[in-house]
Design an enzyme around this catalytic site. Structure first.
Site, short mmCIF file in Angstrom:
data_model
loop_
_atom_site.label_atom_id
_atom_site.label_comp_id
_atom_site.label_asym_id
_atom_site.label_seq_id
_atom_site.Cartn_x
_atom_site.Cartn_y
_atom_site.Cartn_z
N GLY A 34 -15.36 -0.80 27.96
CA GLY A 34 -16.37 -1.78 27.58
C GLY A 34 -16.89 -1.63 26.17
N ASP A 36 -15.37 -0.74 23.53
CA ASP A 36 -14.41 -1.27 22.55
C ASP A 36 -14.18 -2.77 22.65
OD1 ASP A 36 -13.95 1.30 21.57
OD2 ASP A 36 -12.15 1.61 22.76
N THR A 37 -14.15 -3.30 23.88
CA THR A 37 -13.61 -4.66 24.03
C THR A 37 -14.40 -5.62 24.89
OG1 THR A 37 -12.23 -4.13 25.95
CG2 THR A 37 -11.26 -3.72 23.77
N GLY A 66 -25.36 -2.69 44.62
CA GLY A 66 -25.74 -1.72 45.64
C GLY A 66 -24.57 -0.97 46.23
N GLU A 100 -9.29 4.75 37.03
CA GLU A 100 -8.69 3.44 37.32
C GLU A 100 -7.19 3.48 37.02
OE1 GLU A 100 -12.38 0.55 35.92
OE2 GLU A 100 -10.41 0.27 35.03
#
Length: 177
Positions: A34, A36-37, A66, A100
């Protein structure tokens, strides 16, 4: 952002999310750092994908409030037909991104998920050999995790090398970025 791959993918996959087979909740899982892009390239990419009918998972838009973030992300990866991995300068500095990526590579093997790397202002060869800022990021991870990593850093390195060896897009070398 009409490209050959969006045209080809649009004809390969129905643009209606209702036609996604049951095991797939999303057409595309978008993995990115996030910092960076998020507010530039990734936002434009997401808009283009959705404009072409691709039901896309992006963490800030699709996470259930939540819920445990890690579980939700890993589940979304498993439920996606394609993973687009936006490799950027700080991608490897994020443990979330690397976790991820390990899951994405696992799904590529076990579920035949399509994995498409996008090299955003980084050299694919630097990603493969993990030099420069990548080497620094991994050194920091190793220092922070020390002996309690259970091979986690090695898995991250292997996953990054594997995705960097896939054919993808090198953004500075693509017409109009």
């Amino acid at each position: 952002m009409e490209t050959a791959w969006t045209k080809e993918a649009s004809s390969s996959f129905s643009s209606s999310s209702s036609s996604i087979p049951e095991q797939f909740k999303y057409d595309v899982f978008l993995s990115f750092n996030g910092v960076d892009t998020r507010n530039n390239f990734t936002s434009h990419l997401l808009a283009a994908l959705e404009r072409h009918g691709f039901h896309t998972f992006r963490d800030d838009a699709k996470l259930n409030r939540g819920e445990y973030i890690g579980y939700e992300l890993l589940k979304a990866i498993e439920e996606s037909r394609i993973s687009l991995v936006v490799l950027s300068k700080n991608y490897a500095s994020s443990r979330w991104c690397l976790d991820e990526l390990v899951k994405i590579i696992e799904c590529r093997t076990t579920l035949q998920q399509v994995v498409l790397p996008i090299f955003y202002n980084v050299e694919p060869s630097d990603m493969r050999v993990q030099k420069g800022s990548l080497a620094e990021a991994f050194a920091k991870h190793e220092e922070c995790l020390k002996e309690g990593s259970d091979g986690r850093v090695d898995k991250w390195r292997e996953a990054l090398t594997e995705v960097a060896n896939l054919s993808g897009w090198d953004v500075p070398k693509v017409d109009n970025g």
